[in-house]
Design a protein around this motif. Structure first.
Motif, PDB file in Angstrom:
ATOM      1  N   ILE A   1       3.263 -68.929 -95.188  1.00 31.13           N
ATOM      2  CA  ILE A   1       4.605 -69.395 -95.536  1.00 31.13           C
ATOM      3  C   ILE A   1       4.613 -70.033 -96.925  1.00 31.13           C
ATOM      4  O   ILE A   1       5.533 -69.818 -97.723  1.00 31.13           O
ATOM      5  N   GLU A   2       3.538 -70.751 -97.214  1.00 29.77           N
ATOM      6  CA  GLU A   2       3.410 -71.364 -98.528  1.00 29.77           C
ATOM      7  C   GLU A   2       3.430 -70.299 -99.626  1.00 29.77           C
ATOM      8  O   GLU A   2       4.031 -70.483-100.684  1.00 29.77           O
ATOM      9  N   LEU A   3       2.791 -69.170 -99.326  1.00 24.14           N
ATOM     10  CA  LEU A   3       2.664 -68.119-100.340  1.00 24.14           C
ATOM     11  C   LEU A   3       3.964 -67.367-100.604  1.00 24.14           C
ATOM     12  O   LEU A   3       4.034 -66.560-101.521  1.00 24.14           O
ATOM     13  N   THR A   4       4.959 -67.606 -99.794  1.00 22.80           N
ATOM     14  CA  THR A   4       6.254 -66.993-100.078  1.00 22.80           C
ATOM     15  C   THR A   4       6.799 -67.558-101.388  1.00 22.80           C
ATOM     16  O   THR A   4       7.446 -66.872-102.166  1.00 22.80           O
ATOM     17  N   ARG A   5       6.490 -68.840-101.609  1.00 26.05           N
ATOM     18  CA  ARG A   5       6.884 -69.479-102.859  1.00 26.05           C
ATOM     19  C   ARG A   5       5.728 -69.471-103.846  1.00 26.05           C
ATOM     20  O   ARG A   5       5.839 -68.987-104.947  1.00 26.05           O
ATOM     21  N   GLY A   6       4.608 -70.040-103.383  1.00 26.89           N
ATOM     22  CA  GLY A   6       3.481 -70.252-104.291  1.00 26.89           C
ATOM     23  C   GLY A   6       2.649 -69.004-104.535  1.00 26.89           C
ATOM     24  O   GLY A   6       2.953 -67.926-104.022  1.00 26.89           O
ATOM     25  N   ARG A   7       1.593 -69.210-105.351  1.00 22.24           N
ATOM     26  CA  ARG A   7       0.747 -68.079-105.676  1.00 22.24           C
ATOM     27  C   ARG A   7      -0.583 -68.172-104.953  1.00 22.24           C
ATOM     28  O   ARG A   7      -1.293 -67.187-104.809  1.00 22.24           O
ATOM     29  N   GLU A   8      -0.939 -69.356-104.530  1.00 26.82           N
ATOM     30  CA  GLU A   8      -2.234 -69.531-103.906  1.00 26.82           C
ATOM     31  C   GLU A   8      -2.161 -70.634-102.865  1.00 26.82           C
ATOM     32  O   GLU A   8      -1.435 -71.593-103.036  1.00 26.82           O
TER      33      GLU A   8
ATOM     34  N   ARG B   1      -1.882 -64.624-103.315  1.00 24.76           N
ATOM     35  CA  ARG B   1      -0.804 -63.747-102.874  1.00 24.76           C
ATOM     36  C   ARG B   1      -1.226 -62.285-102.896  1.00 24.76           C
ATOM     37  O   ARG B   1      -0.848 -61.517-102.012  1.00 24.76           O
ATOM     38  N   VAL B   2      -2.020 -61.939-103.870  1.00 27.74           N
ATOM     39  CA  VAL B   2      -2.441 -60.541-103.958  1.00 27.74           C
ATOM     40  C   VAL B   2      -3.214 -60.136-102.704  1.00 27.74           C
ATOM     41  O   VAL B   2      -2.959 -59.078-102.116  1.00 27.74           O
ATOM     42  N   THR B   3      -4.138 -61.013-102.292  1.00 28.71           N
ATOM     43  CA  THR B   3      -4.907 -60.706-101.084  1.00 28.71           C
ATOM     44  C   THR B   3      -3.976 -60.609 -99.877  1.00 28.71           C
ATOM     45  O   THR B   3      -4.070 -59.679 -99.070  1.00 28.71           O
ATOM     46  N   LEU B   4      -3.092 -61.586 -99.758  1.00 22.51           N
ATOM     47  CA  LEU B   4      -2.170 -61.583 -98.632  1.00 22.51           C
ATOM     48  C   LEU B   4      -1.376 -60.283 -98.606  1.00 22.51           C
ATOM     49  O   LEU B   4      -1.243 -59.629 -97.563  1.00 22.51           O
ATOM     50  N   GLU B   5      -0.879 -59.890 -99.761  1.00 21.09           N
ATOM     51  CA  GLU B   5      -0.059 -58.672 -99.796  1.00 21.09           C
ATOM     52  C   GLU B   5      -0.870 -57.455 -99.436  1.00 21.09           C
ATOM     53  O   GLU B   5      -0.393 -56.568 -98.732  1.00 21.09           O
ATOM     54  N   ALA B   6      -2.112 -57.429 -99.890  1.00 22.02           N
ATOM     55  CA  ALA B   6      -2.959 -56.292 -99.553  1.00 22.02           C
ATOM     56  C   ALA B   6      -3.184 -56.234 -98.051  1.00 22.02           C
ATOM     57  O   ALA B   6      -3.196 -55.159 -97.447  1.00 22.02           O
ATOM     58  N   LEU B   7      -3.348 -57.408 -97.444  1.00 20.36           N
ATOM     59  CA  LEU B   7      -3.591 -57.437 -96.002  1.00 20.36           C
ATOM     60  C   LEU B   7      -2.336 -57.068 -95.218  1.00 20.36           C
ATOM     61  O   LEU B   7      -2.420 -56.470 -94.143  1.00 20.36           O
ATOM     62  N   CYS B   8      -1.198 -57.455 -95.751  1.00 20.56           N
ATOM     63  CA  CYS B   8       0.044 -57.234 -95.005  1.00 20.56           C
ATOM     64  C   CYS B   8       0.642 -55.843 -95.206  1.00 20.56           C
ATOM     65  O   CYS B   8       1.376 -55.350 -94.347  1.00 20.56           O
ATOM     66  N   ALA B   9       0.345 -55.238 -96.357  1.00 19.79           N
ATOM     67  CA  ALA B   9       1.006 -53.981 -96.699  1.00 19.79           C
ATOM     68  C   ALA B   9       0.957 -52.940 -95.577  1.00 19.79           C
ATOM     69  O   ALA B   9       1.997 -52.346 -95.239  1.00 19.79           O
ATOM     70  N   PRO B  10      -0.204 -52.697 -94.949  1.00 20.50           N
ATOM     71  CA  PRO B  10      -0.213 -51.660 -93.908  1.00 20.50           C
ATOM     72  C   PRO B  10       0.734 -51.999 -92.755  1.00 20.50           C
ATOM     73  O   PRO B  10       1.341 -51.103 -92.156  1.00 20.50           O
ATOM     74  N   ILE B  11       0.863 -53.290 -92.469  1.00 23.39           N
ATOM     75  CA  ILE B  11       1.736 -53.670 -91.351  1.00 23.39           C
ATOM     76  C   ILE B  11       3.196 -53.438 -91.725  1.00 23.39           C
ATOM     77  O   ILE B  11       3.987 -52.914 -90.931  1.00 23.39           O
ATOM     78  N   VAL B  12       3.544 -53.792 -92.967  1.00 24.87           N
ATOM     79  CA  VAL B  12       4.909 -53.541 -93.425  1.00 24.87           C
ATOM     80  C   VAL B  12       5.197 -52.037 -93.401  1.00 24.87           C
ATOM     81  O   VAL B  12       6.274 -51.598 -92.986  1.00 24.87           O
ATOM     82  N   ASP B  13       4.186 -51.280 -93.815  1.00 28.84           N
ATOM     83  CA  ASP B  13       4.396 -49.831 -93.842  1.00 28.84           C
ATOM     84  C   ASP B  13       4.661 -49.274 -92.448  1.00 28.84           C
ATOM     85  O   ASP B  13       5.430 -48.338 -92.287  1.00 28.84           O
ATOM     86  N   ARG B  14       4.025 -49.886 -91.472  1.00 26.07           N
ATOM     87  CA  ARG B  14       4.296 -49.429 -90.102  1.00 26.07           C
ATOM     88  C   ARG B  14       5.773 -49.625 -89.772  1.00 26.07           C
ATOM     89  O   ARG B  14       6.413 -48.781 -89.143  1.00 26.07           O
ATOM     90  N   SER B  15       6.315 -50.752 -90.201  1.00 23.47           N
ATOM     91  CA  SER B  15       7.725 -51.006 -89.906  1.00 23.47           C
ATOM     92  C   SER B  15       8.615 -50.009 -90.644  1.00 23.47           C
ATOM     93  O   SER B  15       9.618 -49.545 -90.110  1.00 23.47           O
ATOM     94  N   ILE B  16       8.209 -49.678 -91.862  1.00 26.12           N
ATOM     95  CA  ILE B  16       9.022 -48.724 -92.629  1.00 26.12           C
ATOM     96  C   ILE B  16       8.977 -47.345 -91.981  1.00 26.12           C
ATOM     97  O   ILE B  16       9.979 -46.626 -91.936  1.00 26.12           O
ATOM     98  N   GLU B  17       7.813 -47.047 -91.427  1.00 26.30           N
ATOM     99  CA  GLU B  17       7.675 -45.772 -90.721  1.00 26.30           C
ATOM    100  C   GLU B  17       8.695 -45.697 -89.578  1.00 26.30           C
ATOM    101  O   GLU B  17       9.340 -44.674 -89.363  1.00 26.30           O
ATOM    102  N   VAL B  18       8.829 -46.796 -88.876  1.00 26.80           N
ATOM    103  CA  VAL B  18       9.794 -46.846 -87.764  1.00 26.80           C
ATOM    104  C   VAL B  18      11.212 -46.597 -88.285  1.00 26.80           C
ATOM    105  O   VAL B  18      11.988 -45.837 -87.698  1.00 26.80           O
TER     106      VAL B  18
END
Ligand SMILES: Nc1ncnc2c1ncn2[C@@H]1O[C@H](COP(=O)(O)OP(=O)(O)O)[C@@H](O)[C@H]1O
Ligand SMILES: [Mg+2]
Lengths: 156, 481, 833
Positions: C252-259, C283-300
């Protein structure tokens, strides 16, 4: 007779008939009419309790009205219902023969002479019904009692 | 006084059936009738237990409906192990004495000994035979299930004569004839009573009346009719009927008018016309539809579905209301219409030759009907297989009911679709019914029921030309009842 | 009418719950004691039995997990009881949900002075009957007299539509919550909102982000300390829980912050060594970790659009809902994939509650309704005519009908006929710019008038009555309010409900999207006999929910049982059963079966619950699936069918995830167990299809061979009719193959076999051949000793040329051969068709 009833139900419970509308009705008319009928049913007004269809009157319930509205909201489903609601229910007792552009369904569907035969048959049938007791092939409802297979009237 | 008592005892010993038939049944005394009939070895040689219950059930029919206690009592006598209640004890003793006298009469000492050793009537397999089935039929009728009664009594026809006392057949015939008359199914009455005098005097009278009402060939003249009336029992009750039959025959009066379509169609509205015709046939329902009607309706639908203008009109509507296209709606309409046609054919039992046509609509309906019926049979047979595999036994009477229902469904389907359906569904039917029958015969002692099944399998195997099945059925039939 | 109406809407979320109120004009959020519009869906019961809810409970989630519970929404509708260790008690999920609702209800009372008796509660779009029923139950426990349920996406769309100016076209509601993802396609036309379709994943949400980060953190820590740490290990459960909470905060912190920093001292112990977590997450790491999950939602979302013949370009708007949608990575990826503009100025966290409140207006669920209907009649009752009115509280229609009926309370003298009796009614709009034509009262004392609304605002109308002579008649109520705006009229059913049939088909009673309440009756035929009085015999009528055509792939939500001991007489196969299913607005299902022949009614519905997901059962079905999969795959490779191989590989890739969920379930995560159960069901459907695909070529081949063999035998040994019949059957086989009609092919094949057999056995050597074949397979027999004896006997018979004996021996041998394993029980064992 279950499946036959279901088949008739398809026509009788057509959303357009339930709502008392014709297939050309706009979406808004559907909503408005549905809303009105639901209100009338809620107020238990007898005038809203039945509706006319080509296969005889149907009983209008809130449930049916809601379902009808939902069905007509979906354009794909609505299109199908439009096809089945092609017949305009004839609320009057007498088929309207004088109208120039309108003909009764049966006349339209069958040849004219057949319709005439039909009319004759109907007349004869009415006559036969008048003296139902005389129909020689009528059932003999008390047969089982009369012949001793059930207790009851045979004891007379 | 003594003489009277002696006479009564003699009558009981030597003519138990006469007493049952002419005294106990008319008086509506089921328990007495039951016990007395157990003495009537001769009459019910082929099925003693069933015969006794049949007598009881017959007597029960003469009582006002609704005495479930008595009906249940009789049913338990037939199907279940029964412990005598206090009210039955006295009868039980009387019955035992009578049986003993009977055995003495025949000099059958072995039987006499057995009587006091085991309760022969209530142990071992409750085998169900012809008279028992007839008794269950009468009980069903007494309980108000006329359709169930009809099915059971009709099924007696298929039970081997060695397992079905003549009297049971006669009772069934008489009941069925009366029931058909009550429903106004006069041609059924006439068919049932075609056997002449065998079924009894009331059957003869009903047959004659039916023939007259139907104006059939060989119908008896006025004198013949009166004669039959005079001979038949219950003359007062049947007088009105005879008078009806004596009246000169009217020209074939039309049946009650079918309700009509109350609706109007725009001129030139093809969809509307087809729908109107469709609705008209649906309204006429079971009785009023024939093959010609179906052809006409099929033709009307085909004409619309092939009509480009009609399709274009729907496309136009689809655009107007925001639907994706006409295709789905039209296909939906078509399949509903086909479904309705199939339902009509089934309800009105119109054999397939009468409506077979080249039109697309009817072709679809035919295919649908065929696969519906086949699938339904397959499903039922599959359930039967599973039940037999798992050895889930039903009470004998329910086994029999299930079988006659299955047979009925098969025959009805065969009548609608024809030989092809029989050929396609017989192989499985044969295997599973055969398993059932073998189980009934070998393990459960229901030889009469099994025998009837084998007989049907044999007839059907011969009809569809399945030689191996026929041979097997013949072997099985040879095992007797 | 006194004061403004009060329409209450509640978003009962997995993570957070919110209440909103609509007064006909404005939507406002309800604040809790902490001043926040979000109340965490957390309940704590301490040793003294004191219950605390929301933020105060949430603080203990980390330190006292045994007595503090969250995410119970996911267990709604299951029989699972949730334990509270210190108080030594257990609570059902709906009881905990009720605590949250109670707290929200108290907040409304605090802020608006009325404890609401009616409300609308939102539920996920894919909630099934038992879950909806549990939600209604929770509301009842919380003191609501009447509630209606609305699907979350519908609520979001309503709220969006209310705040937007003119909206026409298709919208996508993208709702990513704590644990569920819902995508809904909606369409507005003429001010009317319509749900076109739903899709979603009940097991995709913010917590998957958290778990992804947790796994990453465990791997990092493990690497740094040279140990291996796993979520599945029970010993680490407490540490993992702490880590997850920290991770969520960091996220949640990373939604605003960078680290953000993740530091926890001594949370794990491996081999007696205490291990700290001390990591920095950028944030970069977080986004890399989350991207596949977001993509699953987009697939839906894509799947949903395709199912309705739309492309992303055709979307007028995308509405983002749920906590995670504030994350930049989610926004960016969704924007990139779908392109359509996001709704502006909408709060993704409270949109659902706002929509629910608006819906309460549409449904006429005024929370103060109780007070209004009773009193007010006191004043000058002599002259006032009471009216019973029906009108939409909120509507998209600009010209709605107002219907009324005179209430004759008997006390009044001037009934229908009197001079001063009410004869007609008209409406006068509050702004004085418009008045309706007069609606005369008909013989039933009823009238209908049409009202003209000003768009997008509440319209107040005065009711004016007059008598037949034209004198004014006071009526009550004297005024009504109708709000004009976007509406939806009925809460639609989220998933199709039907009855499983004996042939594994489903008879649909209510289609997805059907309006509630609903009631429907169909006539079925029984396929099995039920003997009277036998406790063992029973007929099952399974009620299923789902859109699959095959019943065993749908979920059973209840079973109606007809037992032999309740019957008056035995029920032969083929009897009619009239089945009625009924669903109320709260999603409560009831069923009743009528047996017309006996006039009997059965209403006992067994287990109306989401089935349990026992770990052993899950493990067993996973094992079975592996075996099935392997066999299918070998076969597909052999057949060289790349399509099938692809499908199977997909299944194979999903299995490890299922395994992980089962492991988590073992560790006590009941929700993961449910997820695994669901996934296994989906995979089962896929394998089913693969099997079907494989079955066809096999059968088709078999048919070819059988026809060839039959032609040979019948040609040689058959009769004339047999030859003709075979000719017809061969044609039918060819036709069935051309149409790919499996059932028909099987039927015809049976016929061909029977013809072929008949001819074959006429051959003088037939039994010799059959015996030889049976003898060659003797090693497979169930009783080897007996089989070998039979073979010896057969040999002797062969030598003697005794055909009958040979046949008898062969037939006995057959009986010793293994039979095919019983076909799987399909159709949930339904006893009707
Ligand atoms: N500012 C934020 N940034 C990222 N994630 C957030 C933020 N606020 C909440 N979340 C996440 O959103 C989820 C909760 O979303 P919510 O919509 O309340 O869920 P639900 O609808 O299931 O109750 C949690 O996983 C939480 O971690
Ligand atoms: Mg949410």
């Amino acid at each position: 007779m279950g499946r036959g009833d279901e088949a008739l139900g398809r026509i009788r419970d057509n959303p357009f008939y339930v709502l008392g509308l014709r297939p050309a009705a706009t979406r808004m008319e559907v909503e408005r009419e549905g809303q009105k009928l639901l209100g009338m049913l809620e107020l238990k007004l007898k005038s809203a309790g039945t509706y006319a269809t080509p296969v005889g009157p149907g009983e209008r319930t809130p449930d049916k009205v809601r379902r009808a509205m939902a069905e007509l909201r979906d354009p794909e489903k609505r299109l199908g219902h439009e096809l089945w609601a092609r017949l305009t229910p004839d609320s009057g007792e007498e088929p309207e023969r004088s109208g120039t552009r309108r003909v009764t369904a049966l006349e339209a569907a069958e040849l004219a002479e057949e319709a005439e035969l039909e009319a004759m048959a109907a007349e004869a049938a009415a006559e036969a019904r008048a003296r139902e007791g005389e129909n020689p092939l009528a059932p003999w409802p008390e047969a089982l009692q009369a012949l001793g297979w059930a207790a009851g009237r045979s004891a007379r | 006084m003594l003489l009277l008592v002696v006479l009564a005892v003699l009558l009981v010993v030597f003519a138990p059936w006469l007493i049952t038939r002419w005294v106990l049944i008319p008086l509506g005394l089921p328990r007495f009738a039951y016990y007395m009939a157990t003495l009537a070895d001769w009459t019910f040689l082929a099925d003693r237990r069933g015969g006794a219950v049949l007598a009881g059930a017959w007597a029960l029919c003469r009582r006002p409906a609704g005495d479930e206690a008595l009906a249940g009592w009789l049913e338990r006598k037939l199907l279940g192990v029964e412990k005598p209640g206090p009210e039955g004890e006295a009868l039980q003793v009387a019955w035992l004495v009578a049986r003993a006298l009977m055995a003495l009469r025949r000099g059958d000492l072995r039987r006499l000994r057995m009587l006091f050793e085991v309760q022969e009537l209530s142990t071992g397999f409750e085998t169900l035979r012809g008279a028992g089935i007839g008794a269950m039929g009468l009980l069903a009728a007494y309980r108000g299930d006329l359709a169930g009664a009809r099915a059971l009594l009709e099924s007696l026809e298929h039970v081997d004569a060695r397992a079905c006392p003549r009297l049971a057949g006669e009772v069934a015939l008489r009941w069925l004839a009366a029931d058909a008359a009550a429903r106004g199914a006069w041609s059924e009455v006439s068919a049932l009573c075609a056997v002449g005098w065998r079924g009894g005097r009331d059957v003869a009278l009903l047959g004659a009346v039916a023939a007259r009402l139907l104006d059939a060939e060989g119908a008896p003249g006025d004198v013949g009719l009166w004669a039959r009336w005079l001979l038949a029992p219950r003359r007062r009750a049947t007088l009105a009927l005879v008078q009806r039959a004596l009246r000169p025959r009217l020209e074939r009066g039309p049946q009650v008018e079918a309700p009509k379509v109350r609706g109007v169609v725009r001129e030139g509205d093809r969809w509307g016309h087809a729908v109107a015709l469709h609705a008209a046939l649906l309204l006429r329902g079971e009785g009023g539809v024939n093959g010609e009607d179906l052809r006409r309706l099929g033709g009307a639908w085909d004409a619309v579905f092939e009509d480009e203008a009609a399709r274009a009109e729907v496309e136009e509507r689809a655009r107007a209301i925001g639907a994706s296209g006409a295709q789905a709606a039209i296909e939906g309409l078509r399949s509903s219409a086909v479904e309705d046609l199939v339902a009509l054919v089934q309800a009105a039992r119109i054999p397939h030759e009468q409506w077979d046509d080249l039109g697309e609509m009817l072709r679809r309906a035919n295919r649908q009907l065929r696969s519906d019926l086949l699938a339904e049979l397959e499903l039922t047979v599959e359930r039967l297989r599973r039940r037999v595999d798992e050895a889930r036994a039903l009470p004998a009477i329910d086994e029999w009911r299930e079988w006659i229902a299955l047979k009925g469904r098969y025959e009805q389907a065969a009548a609608l679709v024809g030989m092809e359906l029989r050929r396609l569904s017989f192989p499985r039917m044969n295997v599973e019914v055969c398993h059932l029958a073998v189980w009934l015969f070998n393990v459960r002692g229901q030889r009469a029921l099994a025998n009837a099944m084998f007989r049907w399998l044999l007839a059907e195997a011969e009809a569809v030309g399945d030689e191996r099945a026929a041979a097997r059925a013949r072997d099985n039939l040879a095992c007797g009842v | 009418m006194s004061g403004k109406p009060l329409y209450v809407g509640i978003d009962l979320g997995t993570t957070n719950s919110t209440a909103a109120v609509f007064d006909g004009d404005q939507v406002s959020l309800v604040r809790n004691a902490q001043g926040s519009s979000l109340t965490p869906s957390v309940v704590r019961i301490d040793g003294k039995g004191t219950v605390s809810v929301g933020g105060r409970a949430r603080r203990f989630l980390e330190t006292d997990p045994q007595n503090t519970r969250s995410e119970f929404k996911r267990l709604m509708g299951t029989a699972q009881e949730i334990p509270f260790a210190a108080a030594k008690l257990t609570r059902k999920p709906e009881a905990l949900a009720a605590e949250v609702l109670k707290s929200l209800r108290a907040d409304v009372a605090e802020q608006f002075g009325v404890a609401p008796s009616r409300a609308v509660i939102s539920v996920p779009a894919l909630f099934e009957v038992p879950q909806s029923a549990a939600t209604s139950e929770a509301a009842r426990l919380a003191g609501f007299e009447r509630v209606e349920l609305i699907q979350e996406p519908v609520a979001s769309a309503l709220a969006t539509g209310w705040s937007a100016e003119e909206q026409v076209g298709s919208w996508l509601v993208y709702d990513l919550g704590g644990g569920t993802f819902d995508a809904s396609l909606l369409e507005t036309r003429d001010g009317l909102l319509r749900v076109v379709g739903h899709d979603g994943d009940n097991f995709l949400g913010g917590r998957d982000f958290d778990w992804a980060v947790v796994d990453w953190a465990l791997a990092e820590v493990g690497r740094a300390h040279g140990v291996s740490l796993s979520r599945a290990e029970a010993a680490h459960a407490a540490g993992v829980r702490k880590l997850k909470l920290a991770v969520e905060e960091a996220k949640i912190e990373l939604t605003r912050g960078r680290e953000a920093l993740l530091s926890l001292a001594g949370v794990f112990e491996v081999g007696g060594r205490s291990i700290d977590v001390d990591l920095s997450l950028d944030r970069v790491t977080l986004e890399a970790l989350c991207a596949p999950i977001v993509d699953r939602s987009i697939e839906v979302c894509r799947r949903l659009l395709t199912a309705h013949g739309l492309s992303p370009a055709q979307l007028a708007r995308v509405v983002l809902v749920g906590g995670p949608t504030v994350m930049p990575v989610v926004r960016a990826r969704v924007k990139e994939a779908l392109g359509a503009p996001f709704g502006e100025g909408l709060d993704p966290m409270t949109l659902v509650a706002q929509g629910a409140a608006l819906y309460a207006a549409t449904a006429g669920l005024d929370a103060r309704a109780q007070a209004e209907s009773g009193g007010a009649g006191g004043a000058g009752s002599g002259a006032v005519q009471k009216l019973w009115l029906q009108y939409p509280a909120m509507t998209s229609d600009l010209l709605p009908h107002v219907i009324g009926r005179r209430v004759d309370d008997g006390a009044k003298g001037g009934r229908a006929g009197g001079k001063d009796a009410l004869a007609a009614v008209k409406l006068v709009r509050g702004d004085g710019q418009w008045e309706s034509v007069e609606g005369p009262l008909d013989e039933e004392g009823a009238f209908v008038v049409s009202a003209e609304l000003l768009p997008r605002r509440p319209n107040v109308f005065r009711l004016e009555g007059r008598s037949a002579e034209g004198t004014k008649v006071e009526v009550q109520p004297a005024a009504i309010t109708i709000v004009q705006g976007l509406t939806i009229s009925d809460p639609p059913l989220s998933r199709t409900i039907g009855v499983a049939l004996a042939d594994n088909a489903v008879r649909v009673y209510f289609e997805r999207g059907a309006p509630l309440p609903a009631k429907r009756t169909f006539v079925h035929q029984t396929v099995e006999s039920v003997a009277r009085g036998s406790g063992g015999h029973l007929l099952k009528i399974p009620v299923v929910q789902g859109e699959m055509e095959q019943a065993h792939l749908c979920r059973v939500v209840g079973t109606l049982e007809i037992k032999g001991d309740g019957l008056k007489a035995s029920l032969p196969a083929g009897s009619s059963v009239e089945l009625t299913l009924e669903l109320d607005r709260g999603g409560h299902l009831s069923a009743r079966a009528l047996i017309p022949a006996q006039g009997l009614v059965f209403e006992q519905v067994a287990h109306l619950l989401v089935p349990d997901a026992a770990v052993e059962v899950l493990t067993a079905s996973l094992g079975a699936m592996r075996t099935r999969l392997a066999a299918l795959k070998i076969d597909a490779v052999k057949r060289d069918d790349p399509h099938a191989v692809g499908k199977l590989t997909y299944v194979e890739c999903t299995l490890p995830e299922v395994e992980r969920d089962i492991a988590a379930a073992k560790g006590g995560d009941a929700d993961a167990g449910q997820k695994a159960r669901r996934s296994l069901l989906d995979l089962d459907a896929m394998l089913e299809q693969a099997e079907g695909d494989k079955r066809w070529p096999e059968l088709s081949k078999e048919a070819q061979v059988a026809v060839a063999a039959a032609s040979r035998w019948v040609g040689e040994l058959g009769s004339k009719t047999e030859k003709q019949l075979l000719g017809e059957a061969a044609e039918a086989v060819a036709r069935a193959r051309a149409e790919r009609n499996l059932l028909e092919l099987q039927r015809q094949l049976r016929l061909v076999h029977s013809l072929s057999n008949a001819a074959f056995y006429r051959h003088p050597d037939a039994w010799t051949w059959m015996f030889d074949e049976a003898a060659s397979e003797v090693d497979q027999s169930s009783d080897l000793v007996k089989a070998q004896r039979l073979v010896r006997e057969g040999r002797q018979a062969q030598e003697k040329g005794d055909k009958a004996a040979l046949r008898a021996v062969t037939e006995q041998l057959w009986k010793l051969m293994p039979v095919d394993v019983q076909k799987r029980r399909l159709g949930h064992d339904s006893g009707v068709r």
